[in-house]
Design a protein around this motif. Structure first.
Motif, mmCIF file in Angstrom:
data_model
loop_
_atom_site.group_PDB
_atom_site.id
_atom_site.type_symbol
_atom_site.label_atom_id
_atom_site.label_comp_id
_atom_site.label_asym_id
_atom_site.label_seq_id
_atom_site.Cartn_x
_atom_site.Cartn_y
_atom_site.Cartn_z
ATOM 1 N N MET A 234 0.835 -1.195 0.000
ATOM 2 C CA MET A 234 0.000 0.000 0.000
ATOM 3 C C MET A 234 0.874 1.251 0.000
ATOM 4 O O MET A 234 1.956 1.264 0.557
ATOM 5 N N SER A 235 0.371 2.298 -0.616
ATOM 6 C CA SER A 235 1.201 3.470 -0.859
ATOM 7 C C SER A 235 0.517 4.727 -0.358
ATOM 8 O O SER A 235 0.019 4.774 0.758
ATOM 9 N N VAL A 236 0.490 5.762 -1.201
ATOM 10 C CA VAL A 236 -0.083 7.044 -0.807
ATOM 11 C C VAL A 236 -1.566 6.957 -0.522
ATOM 12 O O VAL A 236 -2.133 7.852 0.097
ATOM 13 N N THR A 237 -2.227 5.898 -0.961
ATOM 14 C CA THR A 237 -3.650 5.725 -0.682
ATOM 15 C C THR A 237 -3.895 4.952 0.608
ATOM 16 O O THR A 237 -5.051 4.680 0.956
ATOM 17 N N ALA A 238 -2.840 4.579 1.324
ATOM 18 C CA ALA A 238 -3.009 3.862 2.592
ATOM 19 C C ALA A 238 -3.678 4.755 3.625
ATOM 20 O O ALA A 238 -4.463 4.288 4.458
#
Length: 387
Positions: A1-5
């Motif tokens: 998971m990235s910036v949308t986590a």
């Protein structure tokens, strides 16, 4: 998971034709709020790209609702046309999101000194496509991370969790990694409730001990940007120390991934300086070794040449007696008090992970610098970068 986590964020990554390969090349990150607090650190290179000039000014408000990023062109040394392109890019994002252009951060990466009307129209078309593709999903976060890659071989993402809040991040970078700050393009998001002043302190504390201590090749980029955005969507008012720790964890994870993906590297080197008079001295000594091409070439050849370590640290103004220093390679002390200790053939440098320990016996401060070796592949990749 990235910036949308972190909740409150949507992302997109699209292909706008900026790369000849047809790969993803435009990313958009949107903060849906309710808060729009933001902070950033930028390259201190005097030769700044147009997106950096724009973003530094825009971020003085302490607010950002969106970040638009493109790979395939740095938009640096492109004159008034280039700055107009950056301004138009921010305005196009603002039109789609019904916000002010000043609330849009702009980032670019790629070859310096290139940019024409085709590039501008490609970026603007990418904005249109990305705005239509925005989603709050892991897949969207991954596509955004992939869209900012240049010579990167893999997308770089990281997540940390605090009490009631999350921090997510993405980064690109595989060459021109040296402190400036920063060292690449990075977007970090959090759903914590925090003001821009808190975010600024947390980000600067985090980058000081992570990205600022990644020194792959001593070359500072013109486009380096690290941004931290807070949506407040979790409703959790984060303790500043805990938020700083979470942001630091994400930055450290991304910094390690950047090191592991350094162009052409065959060794990932950690240079740890112990018993220094001050932390600044420890950093100075470690960085002197990280920037020694002789040392880096020796590591590439699996040669534990500790003499090159001592020669490098002797060029600094740090407080220590060079004839009292110990040097270890992967746990084997080869130099004790400035004289030979264990035989060099006891050191195994065939593993990729390499640890250099330097004891100065001048105090109780310590610091580490991440770097990598100097290889044929690094020279080849950078000699052919523009072709």
């Amino acid at each position: 998971m990235s910036v949308t986590a972190a909740s409150g964020f949507r992302a997109a990554g699209v292909a706008a034709g900026l790369k000849s390969t047809g790969a993803l090349d435009v990313a958009l990150i949107v903060n849906d709020g309710p808060l729009s607090a933001a902070a950033g650190v930028f390259t201190v290179n005097r030769a700044k790209a147009n997106p950096v000039l724009w973003s530094e000014q825009a971020l003085q408000t302490g607010s950002a609702r969106a970040v638009i990023l493109n790979s395939g062109g740095a938009n640096c040394f492109t004159g008034a046309f280039g700055f107009q392109t950056t301004h138009q890019t921010a305005e196009r994002v603002a039109e789609h999101l019904q916000i002010g252009a000043i609330d849009v951060q702009v980032c670019s990466t790629g070859l310096i000194g290139t940019g024409d009307e085709t590039f501008r129209q490609g970026v603007l078309a990418g904005v249109d496509a990305a705005a239509a593709a925005l989603v709050a999903s892991d897949a969207a976060g991954l596509r955004a991370a992939q869209a900012i890659m240049t010579t990167d071989s893999v997308a770089k993402q990281a997540v940390a969790t605090g009490t009631g809040f999350r921090v997510g991040g993405m980064a690109k970078g595989a060459g021109m990694l040296a402190p400036g700050l920063a060292t690449m393009l990075v977007v970090i998001t959090t759903d914590a409730v925090a003001e821009s002043e808190v975010l600024d302190r947390a980000l600067r504390a985090a980058t000081r001990v992570t990205f600022d201590r990644l020194d792959s090749d001593g070359c500072m980029s013109t486009n380096d940007t690290v941004l931290l955005l807070a949506s407040g969507a979790s409703g959790a008012s984060a303790d500043e120390a805990e938020l700083t720790a979470a942001v630091t964890a994400v930055c450290d994870d991304l910094a390690e991934q950047l090191q592991l993906d350094a162009e052409g590297a065959s060794h990932d080197i950690t240079i740890e300086v112990r018993s220094a008079a001050t932390e600044d001295d420890a950093v100075t000594v470690a960085r002197s070794v990280a920037r020694s091409n002789l040392f880096k070439a020796a590591i590439f050849g699996n040669d534990p040449n500790w003499g090159r370590v001592l020669a490098a640290i002797g060029t600094t103004d740090a407080v220590f007696d060079p004839y009292a220093v110990d040097v270890t390679f992967n746990g084997v002390r080869l130099c004790h008090a400035g004289t030979p200790d264990r035989p060099r053939d006891e050191v195994d440098l065939t593993p990729r992970a390499t640890h250099i320990g330097i004891d100065l016996f001048a105090g109780d401060a310590t610091a580490s610098i991440r770097t990598n070796d100097l290889t044929h592949d690094y020279v080849h990749e950078n000699s052919a970068y523009a072709s």
